[in-house]
Design a protein around this motif. Structure first.
Motif, PDB file in Angstrom:
ATOM      1  N   GLU A 281       1.029  -1.280   0.084  1.00 38.97           N
ATOM      2  CA  GLU A 281       0.024  -0.010  -0.159  1.00 38.97           C
ATOM      3  C   GLU A 281       0.847   1.192  -0.141  1.00 38.97           C
ATOM      4  N   GLN A 282       2.014   1.215   0.797  1.00 38.65           N
ATOM      5  CA  GLN A 282       2.837   2.369   0.784  1.00 38.65           C
ATOM      6  C   GLN A 282       3.420   2.856  -0.717  1.00 38.65           C
ATOM      7  N   LEU A 283       3.314   3.869  -1.094  1.00 39.06           N
ATOM      8  CA  LEU A 283       3.798   4.380  -2.472  1.00 39.06           C
ATOM      9  C   LEU A 283       5.356   4.033  -2.576  1.00 39.06           C
ATOM     10  N   GLU A 284       6.223   4.334  -1.834  1.00 37.81           N
ATOM     11  CA  GLU A 284       7.665   4.025  -1.992  1.00 37.81           C
ATOM     12  C   GLU A 284       7.683   2.323  -2.278  1.00 37.81           C
ATOM     13  N   LEU A 285       7.170   1.765  -1.348  1.00 38.53           N
ATOM     14  CA  LEU A 285       7.252   0.219  -1.266  1.00 38.53           C
ATOM     15  C   LEU A 285       6.689  -0.199  -2.622  1.00 38.53           C
ATOM     16  N   ARG A 286       5.435   0.392  -2.933  1.00 40.40           N
ATOM     17  CA  ARG A 286       4.897  -0.248  -4.109  1.00 40.40           C
ATOM     18  C   ARG A 286       5.577   0.126  -5.626  1.00 40.40           C
ATOM     19  N   ALA A 287       6.316   1.143  -5.409  1.00 40.50           N
ATOM     20  CA  ALA A 287       7.130   1.590  -6.609  1.00 40.50           C
ATOM     21  C   ALA A 287       8.310   0.850  -6.709  1.00 40.50           C
ATOM     22  N   MET A 288       8.841   0.327  -5.453  1.00 39.79           N
ATOM     23  CA  MET A 288      10.086  -0.593  -5.688  1.00 39.79           C
ATOM     24  C   MET A 288       9.598  -1.976  -6.018  1.00 39.79           C
TER      25      MET A 288
ATOM     26  N   ASN B 279      15.257  -8.226   4.241  1.00 38.28           N
ATOM     27  CA  ASN B 279      15.097  -9.054   5.414  1.00 38.28           C
ATOM     28  C   ASN B 279      13.671  -9.467   5.344  1.00 38.28           C
ATOM     29  N   THR B 280      12.835  -9.480   4.290  1.00 37.81           N
ATOM     30  CA  THR B 280      11.574  -9.946   4.392  1.00 37.81           C
ATOM     31  C   THR B 280      11.476 -11.436   3.879  1.00 37.81           C
ATOM     32  N   GLY B 281      12.449 -11.903   2.986  1.00 34.87           N
ATOM     33  CA  GLY B 281      12.650 -13.048   2.397  1.00 34.87           C
ATOM     34  C   GLY B 281      12.102 -13.117   1.062  1.00 34.87           C
ATOM     35  N   TYR B 282      11.490 -11.857   0.660  1.00 40.04           N
ATOM     36  CA  TYR B 282      11.229 -11.540  -0.582  1.00 40.04           C
ATOM     37  C   TYR B 282      12.011 -10.303  -1.180  1.00 40.04           C
ATOM     38  N   ILE B 283      11.547  -9.891  -2.261  1.00 41.97           N
ATOM     39  CA  ILE B 283      12.288  -8.856  -3.067  1.00 41.97           C
ATOM     40  C   ILE B 283      11.996  -7.559  -2.508  1.00 41.97           C
ATOM     41  N   GLY B 284      11.006  -7.126  -1.967  1.00 40.42           N
ATOM     42  CA  GLY B 284      10.303  -6.059  -1.358  1.00 40.42           C
ATOM     43  C   GLY B 284       9.938  -6.238   0.156  1.00 40.42           C
TER      44      GLY B 284
ATOM     45  N   GLY C 165       7.357  -7.531   0.994  1.00 38.49           N
ATOM     46  CA  GLY C 165       6.498  -8.920   1.340  1.00 38.49           C
ATOM     47  C   GLY C 165       6.025  -9.251  -0.137  1.00 38.49           C
ATOM     48  N   PHE C 166       5.781 -10.551  -0.029  1.00 42.85           N
ATOM     49  CA  PHE C 166       5.472 -11.244  -1.420  1.00 42.85           C
ATOM     50  C   PHE C 166       4.407 -10.236  -2.273  1.00 42.85           C
ATOM     51  N   SER C 167       4.707 -10.153  -3.559  1.00 42.29           N
ATOM     52  CA  SER C 167       4.054  -9.231  -4.444  1.00 42.29           C
ATOM     53  C   SER C 167       4.267  -9.810  -5.936  1.00 42.29           C
ATOM     54  N   ILE C 168       3.689  -9.251  -6.836  1.00 34.44           N
ATOM     55  CA  ILE C 168       3.769  -9.523  -8.218  1.00 34.44           C
ATOM     56  C   ILE C 168       5.130  -9.644  -8.766  1.00 34.44           C
ATOM     57  N   ALA C 169       5.950  -8.847  -8.113  1.00 38.23           N
ATOM     58  CA  ALA C 169       7.324  -8.754  -8.486  1.00 38.23           C
ATOM     59  C   ALA C 169       7.822 -10.224  -8.222  1.00 38.23           C
ATOM     60  N   ASP C 170       7.659 -10.797  -7.097  1.00 35.89           N
ATOM     61  CA  ASP C 170       8.243 -12.140  -6.968  1.00 35.89           C
ATOM     62  C   ASP C 170       7.783 -13.105  -8.037  1.00 35.89           C
TER      63      ASP C 170
END
Length: 205
Positions: A83-90, A148-153, A155-160
């Motif tokens: 939801e957070q804009l910066e994390l979404r952009a990443m 430090n989340t185990g995923y690329i951002g 948490g798990f997202s469409i990027a993963d």
């Protein structure tokens, strides 16, 4: 009912069906793309003038380009993107990087070593493809090693989903490869997801 047009031997089709499974959305999939059904016929070109899979169809809505479909599904369901804009952009940064930077170098090596495509038999070109692919994997390794989340951002997202399928292709290629511990851990984490195990199976490199 959502319809997905495309063969599951396509990595881009598997992006979409993996996301649909993660979101628990019902869908029907139709085999399009050679050797099943030629996407260059008028019926298919009316949906996607590029003649490429996948295509998502829902009532009168038609969408092509796998990453656009992933973003649409995530936005529609309010999931698989932070939801957070910066994390979404990443997350979207890495989604775009997968298509624009990570995928292109592997073309010759995958055709030569995995698909056994006639005409892809130049050892120098295979070596060059593997070298360029390895350089991109080094970027992914560094990013995952610092996460430090185990995923690329966050948490798990469409990027993963997109990156996971690319990593699966790396793991499947029968070649001498540099070891990437963080990538290997990431791969196992994605395989532990029910949909990840389904769409990163040994029959779909």
């Amino acid at each position: 009912m959502l319809r997905v047009l495309g063969r599951v031997t396509s990595i881009n089709v598997r992006k979409v069906v993996w996301a649909l499974d993660e979101l628990a959305l019902g869908y029907e999939r139709e085999d399009w793309g050679l050797p099943f059904r030629d996407p260059k016929v008028p019926e298919f070109l009316a949906l996607n003038p590029n003649g490429q899979v996948p295509v998502l169809v829902e009532n009168g809505f038609v969408l092509w380009e796998s990453n656009a479909i992933l973003i649409y599904l995530a936005e529609r369901e309010g999931a698989l993107l932070p939801e957070q804009l910066e994390l979404r952009a990443m997350a979207l940064q890495w989604l775009g990087w997968q298509a624009a930077e990570l995928n292109p170098p592997w073309g010759y090596a995958v055709n030569a070593l995995l698909r056994k495509t006639p005409g892809y038999d130049d050892p120098a070109k295979v070596a060059d493809s593997m070298s360029r692919w390895t350089s991109k994997m080094e970027i992914l390794e560094a990013a995952l090693a610092g996460a430090n989340t185990g995923y690329i951002g966050a948490g798990f997202s469409i990027a993963d989903i997109a990156l996971g399928l690319s990593v699966h292709r790396w793991m499947s290629i029968p070649a001498d490869k540099k070891e990437f511990p963080a990538v290997a851990d990431y791969y196992e984490r994605l395989l532990s997801r029910e949909a990840g195990a389904r769409w990163m199976g040994p029959e779909t490199p």
